[in-house]
Design an enzyme around this catalytic site. Sequence first.
Site, PDB file in Angstrom:
ATOM      1  N   GLU A 187       0.942  -4.175  -6.712  1.00  0.00           N
ATOM      2  CA  GLU A 187      -0.031  -4.403  -5.631  1.00  0.00           C
ATOM      3  C   GLU A 187      -1.267  -3.603  -6.020  1.00  0.00           C
ATOM      4  OE1 GLU A 187      -2.233  -4.278  -2.846  1.00  0.00           O
ATOM      5  OE2 GLU A 187      -0.858  -3.004  -1.714  1.00  0.00           O
ATOM      6  N   CYS A 231      -7.081  -1.419  -0.116  1.00  0.00           N
ATOM      7  CA  CYS A 231      -7.107  -2.459  -1.149  1.00  0.00           C
ATOM      8  C   CYS A 231      -7.632  -3.755  -0.543  1.00  0.00           C
ATOM      9  CB  CYS A 231      -5.734  -2.644  -1.763  1.00  0.00           C
ATOM     10  SG  CYS A 231      -4.484  -2.975  -0.551  1.00  0.00           S
TER      11      CYS A 231
HETATM   12  C1  UN1 Z   1      -3.571  -1.004   1.061  1.00  0.00           C
HETATM   13  O1  UN1 Z   1      -4.758  -0.765   1.216  1.00  0.00           O
HETATM   14  O2  UN1 Z   1      -2.975  -0.648   0.000  1.00  0.00           O
HETATM   15  O3  UN1 Z   1      -3.901  -5.145   5.365  1.00  0.00           O
HETATM   16  C2  UN1 Z   1      -2.713  -1.650   2.083  1.00  0.00           C
HETATM   17  C3  UN1 Z   1      -4.221  -3.946   5.455  1.00  0.00           C
HETATM   18  C4  UN1 Z   1      -3.128  -2.932   5.664  1.00  0.00           C
HETATM   19  C5  UN1 Z   1      -2.504  -2.549   4.375  1.00  0.00           C
HETATM   20  C6  UN1 Z   1      -3.447  -2.144   3.300  1.00  0.00           C
HETATM   21  N1  UN1 Z   1      -2.138  -3.490   6.542  1.00  0.00           N
HETATM   22  O4  UN1 Z   1      -5.384  -3.573   5.413  1.00  0.00           O
END
Ligand code: UN1
Length: 511
Positions: free
Chosen positions: A268, A302
């Site tokens: 990820e 992310c």
């Molecule tokens: C991340 O930034 O690694 O969808 C995960 C989202 C959160 C998860 C982010 N539920 O922004």
Amino acid sequence: MTLTLDDQVQATLRELGIDDENSGGFAGTWSALEGTRIESINPATGKTLAAVWLPGGDTYEKVVASSAAAYEEWRTWTAPARGEVVRQLCDELRKHKDALGHLVSLEVGKVLSEGLGEVQEMIDMGDLAVGMSRQLYGKTMHSERPLHRMYEQWHPLGPVGIITAFNFPVAVWAWNAMVAAVCGDSMIWKPSHLAPLTAIAVTKIGERVLAANDAPPIFNMLLGGRKEVGERMTADRRLPLISATGSTRMGKAVGQAVADRFGRALLELGGNNAIVVMDDADLDLALRAVLFGAVGTAGQRCTSTRRLLLQRGIAAEFKARLMEAYGSVRIGDPSDPKTLMGPLIDQSAVDNMMAALVRIQSEGGVILTGGKTIEGPGFFVQPTLVEANAAMPVTCEETFAPILYTFEFDTLDEAIEVHNSVPQGLSSAIFTLNMRHAERFLSAAGSDCGIANVNIGTSGAEIGGAFGGEKETGGGREAGSDSWKIYMRRQTCTLNWGEELPLAQGVEFEV
Ligand code: UN1
């Protein structure tokens, strides 16, 4: 291990069951490596919250051996019994939600509401996993051979490695751990060295729940660096699955090392997420979504919105409204409920952002608002809006900071082309009230991302769907839907209860 604690966190840690009394190093479920001293810094003040010194011995070997032994036992528990342990873990997290959310906020600088939201995400994930524990379904097929039964079943996989990043220091562990636990796996968690306290707290909570159930120590945690822990995990054949969250560069190294030993990698990685705003959009909605996506968590998700594609007819108005909104974002103490944006995680994050801004301007980008660091303690920066064009190479990279690139386009086809032109493929969104535009964006010839939304921003996904992305985002899927399958091994079984031995495909083989 010993902890030296800032007064501010003393009470929080006590509530969570960790304090300097509670040292002792390798206790079977969490540990850290010899000679390493990890400091947890509050990014809002730059001050040390706690320092962690670590015990001797070959901790890595002990932790892997303990985890492998725990797996041997845990896999014999029924899946619903494993689910019951996860249910109790959720109860504990509910009890400690405030303290843990506060600790997340202190340690990584996200605003309190987001810190609490992160703990809620763990709880939601646990609840989902409890349900999954009774739904790890395999299929039954009709055999082509008479008096034969054919089916697939899913078995536990083994001890799994979980590598997480600082920005979701506990939720991403929960995505993996809750599901891995009901699937019958033990795990070794390598948290970010920037967030050791939250990792220790969660591991301690898990340890207490396991002990109360006479369950083996499946929730192992190992603090340490990339070389001492990360690289050993990725090369370790005893860990059939490595789930890693972080940069594309890190993921590439993990993916290659794991592939080299025929392990599984669940990656990820970076995103470069865009929101497309059409002339027919509800601009109020779009504005709020862009603000949350680009400024929320100081641009350190992310899923953060990094590119904004505006249709020509609304571009000028939308940019003007956005600049006004950027000007009124409250930046500061993450624990103040009025604050919308806290600090970046550390000085190197600030330096990276400033270096990106220099590059942006040298490539022809224009800073519309923001672009500076904020004087004073802590790692604060201004959220920054940039007028960009698709020919700027920097816009194809993920800078983990609150920088939003704006682009203009005429047709949806053109927008989709620019949208898909970056190497990453995590999350995407379109704002439109036209059903044809929405469906075009969601179609096979539309967004190429793992997540595609309509009239919702790029960040803040619920846990029920599978989470992850394509291309350099790594292809992994975590959290809901059928993501559990990667934590198990599939077995296809064919059972002959007849008195003949017919061969498939009509093959004859008689003497
Ligand atoms: C991340 O930034 O690694 O969808 C995960 C989202 C959160 C998860 C982010 N539920 O922004």
